[in-house]
Design a protein around this motif. Structure first.
Motif, short mmCIF file in Angstrom:
data_model
loop_
_atom_site.label_atom_id
_atom_site.label_comp_id
_atom_site.label_asym_id
_atom_site.label_seq_id
_atom_site.Cartn_x
_atom_site.Cartn_y
_atom_site.Cartn_z
N HIS A 201 -21.89 12.12 22.58
CA HIS A 201 -21.34 11.11 21.67
C HIS A 201 -21.89 9.71 21.89
N ASP A 202 -22.25 9.38 23.12
CA ASP A 202 -22.66 8.01 23.43
C ASP A 202 -24.16 7.82 23.21
N HIS A 203 -24.58 6.55 23.27
CA HIS A 203 -25.95 6.20 22.90
C HIS A 203 -26.54 5.19 23.90
N ILE A 204 -27.85 5.15 23.94
CA ILE A 204 -28.57 4.22 24.81
C ILE A 204 -28.51 2.81 24.23
N VAL A 205 -28.26 1.83 25.10
CA VAL A 205 -28.34 0.42 24.68
C VAL A 205 -29.45 -0.32 25.42
N GLU A 206 -29.95 0.25 26.50
CA GLU A 206 -31.07 -0.35 27.21
C GLU A 206 -31.77 0.72 28.04
N SER B 237 -23.53 -6.54 25.02
CA SER B 237 -22.54 -6.50 23.95
C SER B 237 -23.19 -6.18 22.61
N ASP B 238 -22.35 -5.98 21.60
CA ASP B 238 -22.86 -5.75 20.25
C ASP B 238 -23.76 -6.91 19.80
N GLU B 239 -23.36 -8.11 20.13
CA GLU B 239 -24.14 -9.29 19.74
C GLU B 239 -25.52 -9.28 20.37
N ASP B 240 -25.61 -8.79 21.62
CA ASP B 240 -26.88 -8.78 22.34
C ASP B 240 -27.91 -7.85 21.69
N VAL B 241 -27.45 -6.81 21.00
CA VAL B 241 -28.39 -5.81 20.48
C VAL B 241 -28.42 -5.74 18.96
N LYS B 242 -27.74 -6.67 18.29
CA LYS B 242 -27.63 -6.57 16.83
C LYS B 242 -28.99 -6.67 16.12
N ASP B 243 -29.96 -7.36 16.73
CA ASP B 243 -31.28 -7.50 16.13
C ASP B 243 -32.33 -6.61 16.80
N CYS B 244 -31.88 -5.72 17.67
CA CYS B 244 -32.80 -4.84 18.39
C CYS B 244 -33.07 -3.57 17.57
N PRO B 245 -34.17 -2.89 17.84
CA PRO B 245 -34.47 -1.66 17.12
C PRO B 245 -33.50 -0.54 17.50
N THR B 246 -33.34 0.43 16.64
CA THR B 246 -32.59 1.63 16.97
C THR B 246 -33.48 2.54 17.82
N PHE B 247 -32.85 3.54 18.45
CA PHE B 247 -33.67 4.47 19.24
C PHE B 247 -34.66 5.21 18.35
N LYS B 248 -34.23 5.55 17.14
CA LYS B 248 -35.13 6.29 16.25
C LYS B 248 -36.38 5.48 15.94
N GLN B 249 -36.25 4.16 15.90
CA GLN B 249 -37.39 3.31 15.59
C GLN B 249 -38.39 3.22 16.75
N VAL B 250 -37.95 3.45 17.97
CA VAL B 250 -38.85 3.36 19.12
C VAL B 250 -39.14 4.73 19.72
N ALA B 251 -38.52 5.77 19.19
CA ALA B 251 -38.60 7.09 19.82
C ALA B 251 -40.04 7.60 19.90
N GLN B 252 -40.80 7.45 18.82
CA GLN B 252 -42.17 7.97 18.81
C GLN B 252 -43.04 7.25 19.84
N THR B 253 -42.86 5.94 19.96
CA THR B 253 -43.62 5.17 20.95
C THR B 253 -43.25 5.60 22.36
N LEU B 254 -41.96 5.79 22.62
CA LEU B 254 -41.53 6.25 23.94
C LEU B 254 -42.06 7.64 24.23
N ALA C 4 -32.99 13.12 26.43
CA ALA C 4 -33.34 14.28 25.60
C ALA C 4 -32.49 14.33 24.34
N GLU C 5 -31.20 14.01 24.49
CA GLU C 5 -30.31 14.03 23.33
C GLU C 5 -30.72 12.99 22.29
N GLU C 6 -31.08 11.80 22.76
CA GLU C 6 -31.50 10.75 21.83
C GLU C 6 -32.80 11.13 21.12
N PHE C 7 -33.73 11.75 21.85
CA PHE C 7 -34.97 12.21 21.19
C PHE C 7 -34.65 13.22 20.08
#
Length: 254
Positions: free
Chosen positions: A23-28, A64-81, A104-107
């Motif tokens: 259920h949870d997601h990566i923030v950093e 916090s939410d504010e810290d990542v509001k302008d950051c890419p989603t995991f899907k946007q960086v997944a291919q590069t990673l 692995a789950e996020e990929f």
């Protein structure tokens, strides 16, 4: 001690919205990629999880939410990673239990089937617990005689990297070899990354939970075919479902 590598090693740490892999997601994510020639590349990436970061999680990693509001989603960086991590082994602190399955789950959520099957996983925490049972802050103090502020991805990653090197310096029984370290730091021989299915002593996949714990997966699927459907419709990690499906398909070919 400088690591003796046959292929690149990615030492990494994740900060997340919580501890539930499904259920949870990566923030950093912070990682150090170490090449066999000793060259190192380090990077920290903030990730917009697309959901609210609970206050109790923010209290731990200070994101916090504010810290990542302008950051890419995991899907946007997944291919590069995936391209950066391709062909690498992996190391972390408690990574076999949490960070590897979460990554692995996020990929898979990003529709990328990153192949972890050929990678070795070195869990520095498991080495530490076998040699000096404690946590990362204590490990860093014990092995490196330094203090640090935990729960920032790169700080945790750097500390883990230094602890692994110090462990190799301290313990004569540890071989400077990723295959050895991966085997030594493993508690189970997992089929799926969450450890819901493991190999038994005969290298047969068996369930590692519930009423069929210890029972060969193929036998269970034959005698109770509805069990597969129950797992596929229940709250299990995508990687667990993926590996169970592979076992089922392989069995059907025989």
């Amino acid at each position: 001690m400088k690591l003796n590598l046959k292929k690149p090693l990615v030492i990494f740490d994740l900060e997340t919205t919580g501890l539930n892999i499904t259920h949870d997601h990566i923030v950093e994510i912070g990682y150090i990629k170490v090449e066999p020639n000793g060259n190192e590349e380090s990077k920290t990436m903030r990730i917009n999880p697309g959901v609210h970061i609970p206050e109790e999680s923010t209290a731990v990693h200070h994101i916090s939410d504010e810290d990542v509001k302008d950051c890419p989603t995991f899907k946007q960086v997944a291919q590069t990673l995936a391209q950066t991590f391709e062909g690498c082994d992996f190391a972390g602190f408690n990574s076999n239990h949490f960070d590897i399955p979460m990554l692995a789950e996020e990929f898979l959520r990003a529709d990328i089937e990153f192949d972890f099957s050929k990678a070795k996983f070195v869990d520095v925490q498991n080495i530490f617990h076998k040699e000096e049972p404690r946590n990362l802050v204590a490990a860093y103090k014990f092995y490196c005689n330094k203090d640090y502020d935990p729960h920032a991805a790169m700080a945790d990653t750097q500390a883990t990297y230094e602890v692994l090197q110090a462990q190799l310096d301290k313990y004569d029984n540890l071989q400077n070899d990723i295959d050895f370290l991966a085997e030594y730091s493993s508690n189970n021989h997992n089929v799926d990354l969450a450890g819901r299915i493991i190999y038994n002593e005969d290298k047969v996949p068996v369930f590692n939970f519930g009423k069929y714990r210890g029972k060969p997966v193929i036998d269970v699927l034959r005698t109770d075919p509805g069990y597969y459907g129950w797992i596929m419709s229940s709250d299990f990690a995508l990687n667990t479902k993926q590996m169970l499906t592979r076992i089922k398909l392989e069995a059907n070919k025989r």
